[in-house]
Design a protein around this motif. Structure first.
Motif, PDB file in Angstrom:
ATOM      1  N   TYR A 156       4.593   5.928  -2.441  1.00 48.48           N
ATOM      2  CA  TYR A 156       3.795   4.786  -2.021  1.00 48.48           C
ATOM      3  C   TYR A 156       3.200   5.033  -0.638  1.00 48.48           C
ATOM      4  O   TYR A 156       3.885   5.534   0.253  1.00 48.48           O
ATOM      5  CB  TYR A 156       4.659   3.516  -1.992  1.00 48.48           C
ATOM      6  N   PRO A 157       1.926   4.639  -0.433  1.00 44.06           N
ATOM      7  CA  PRO A 157       1.307   4.846   0.870  1.00 44.06           C
ATOM      8  C   PRO A 157       1.884   3.924   1.934  1.00 44.06           C
ATOM      9  O   PRO A 157       2.265   2.790   1.646  1.00 44.06           O
ATOM     10  CB  PRO A 157      -0.172   4.546   0.627  1.00 44.06           C
ATOM     11  N   VAL A 158       1.947   4.451   3.149  1.00 41.79           N
ATOM     12  CA  VAL A 158       2.370   3.694   4.321  1.00 41.79           C
ATOM     13  C   VAL A 158       1.160   3.609   5.240  1.00 41.79           C
ATOM     14  O   VAL A 158       0.586   4.635   5.614  1.00 41.79           O
ATOM     15  CB  VAL A 158       3.557   4.377   5.037  1.00 41.79           C
ATOM     16  N   VAL A 171       2.943  -2.160  10.349  1.00 39.42           N
ATOM     17  CA  VAL A 171       3.072  -1.047   9.404  1.00 39.42           C
ATOM     18  C   VAL A 171       3.361  -1.671   8.046  1.00 39.42           C
ATOM     19  O   VAL A 171       4.208  -2.564   7.933  1.00 39.42           O
ATOM     20  CB  VAL A 171       4.191  -0.067   9.820  1.00 39.42           C
ATOM     21  N   VAL A 172       2.629  -1.199   7.028  1.00 35.57           N
ATOM     22  CA  VAL A 172       2.712  -1.779   5.688  1.00 35.57           C
ATOM     23  C   VAL A 172       2.986  -0.681   4.665  1.00 35.57           C
ATOM     24  O   VAL A 172       2.347   0.369   4.698  1.00 35.57           O
ATOM     25  CB  VAL A 172       1.390  -2.499   5.330  1.00 35.57           C
ATOM     26  N   VAL A 173       3.923  -0.951   3.761  1.00 33.86           N
ATOM     27  CA  VAL A 173       4.120  -0.110   2.584  1.00 33.86           C
ATOM     28  C   VAL A 173       3.468  -0.847   1.416  1.00 33.86           C
ATOM     29  O   VAL A 173       3.799  -2.006   1.144  1.00 33.86           O
ATOM     30  CB  VAL A 173       5.610   0.133   2.260  1.00 33.86           C
ATOM     31  N   ASP A 174       2.526  -0.189   0.739  1.00 32.21           N
ATOM     32  CA  ASP A 174       1.799  -0.788  -0.392  1.00 32.21           C
ATOM     33  C   ASP A 174       2.406  -0.227  -1.678  1.00 32.21           C
ATOM     34  O   ASP A 174       2.321   0.969  -1.939  1.00 32.21           O
ATOM     35  CB  ASP A 174       0.327  -0.424  -0.289  1.00 32.21           C
ATOM     36  N   PHE A 175       3.004  -1.104  -2.489  1.00 33.16           N
ATOM     37  CA  PHE A 175       3.662  -0.654  -3.710  1.00 33.16           C
ATOM     38  C   PHE A 175       2.731  -0.560  -4.913  1.00 33.16           C
ATOM     39  O   PHE A 175       3.191  -0.445  -6.049  1.00 33.16           O
ATOM     40  CB  PHE A 175       4.888  -1.523  -3.998  1.00 33.16           C
TER      41      PHE A 175
END
Length: 180
Positions: A156-158, A171-175
């Motif tokens: 998953y992109p951060v 900071v976001v983790v996109d699932f």
């Protein structure tokens, strides 16, 4: 929002305060701590973690997780990269991401990622009935906030949200539960 599971509703959920003592955030699968997490230089202190739960006819899943460092809307987004990664080699729709092999991802201080071994599966039993869990560290030690990865195992992109002056705002983790 349109989703393969039908119409969906996104609900923000407070997951607690993340304590950063080293000035470096690590994003990793907590069952694989020490296995090359994504890291981002950030301020020291305690910062709110928010999950975006996507509710559909098939249930709820974590669509994204965010730790907020500044209460300022981001003006640009950068992918969290390691020194050996080059955006120019990626094709359309490709990304470098955090690997998840236990269905769980976490935000933590980079010192936690470096000194702790893989965590016992029993610590994550609460994730079967709720979207996140905090593993506290005695103050002033760092803590860890773990959350279910939207689709489970994968990469998953951060994303780093930067303010007008280039500071890390979040900071976001996109699932990857939906297409942008």
């Amino acid at each position: 929002m349109r989703h393969p599971g039908g119409p969906g509703v996104v609900e923000p959920v407070d997951a607690g305060l993340l304590r950063i003592v080293s000035g470096e955030l690590a994003v990793s699968d907590p069952g694989l701590i020490g296995h090359d997490p994504r890291t981002v230089p950030v301020p020291r202190g305690e910062f709110p973690v928010t999950l975006s739960l996507l509710h559909t006819t098939h249930g709820a899943a974590v669509a994204a997780a965010r730790v907020t460092f500044l209460d300022i809307p981001p003006r640009e987004w950068d992918m969290a990269l390691r020194a050996d990664e080059d955006l120019r080699v990626l094709g359309e729709g490709q990304f470098y991401g955090v690997g998840v092999d236990t269905g769980t991802a976490a935000f933590m201080d980079a010192t936690w990622a470096g000194i702790e071994g893989p965590l016992d599966d029993d610590l994550f039993m609460p994730l079967e009935s709720r979207p996140s869990v905090e593993l506290p560290g005695a103050e002033p030690e760092p803590n860890l906030i773990a959350f279910r990865a939207g689709r489970g195992d994968g990469s998953y992109p951060v994303w780093i949200g930067r303010t007008d002056d280039g500071q890390v705002g979040c900071v976001v983790v996109d699932f990857q539960l939906h297409r942008a």
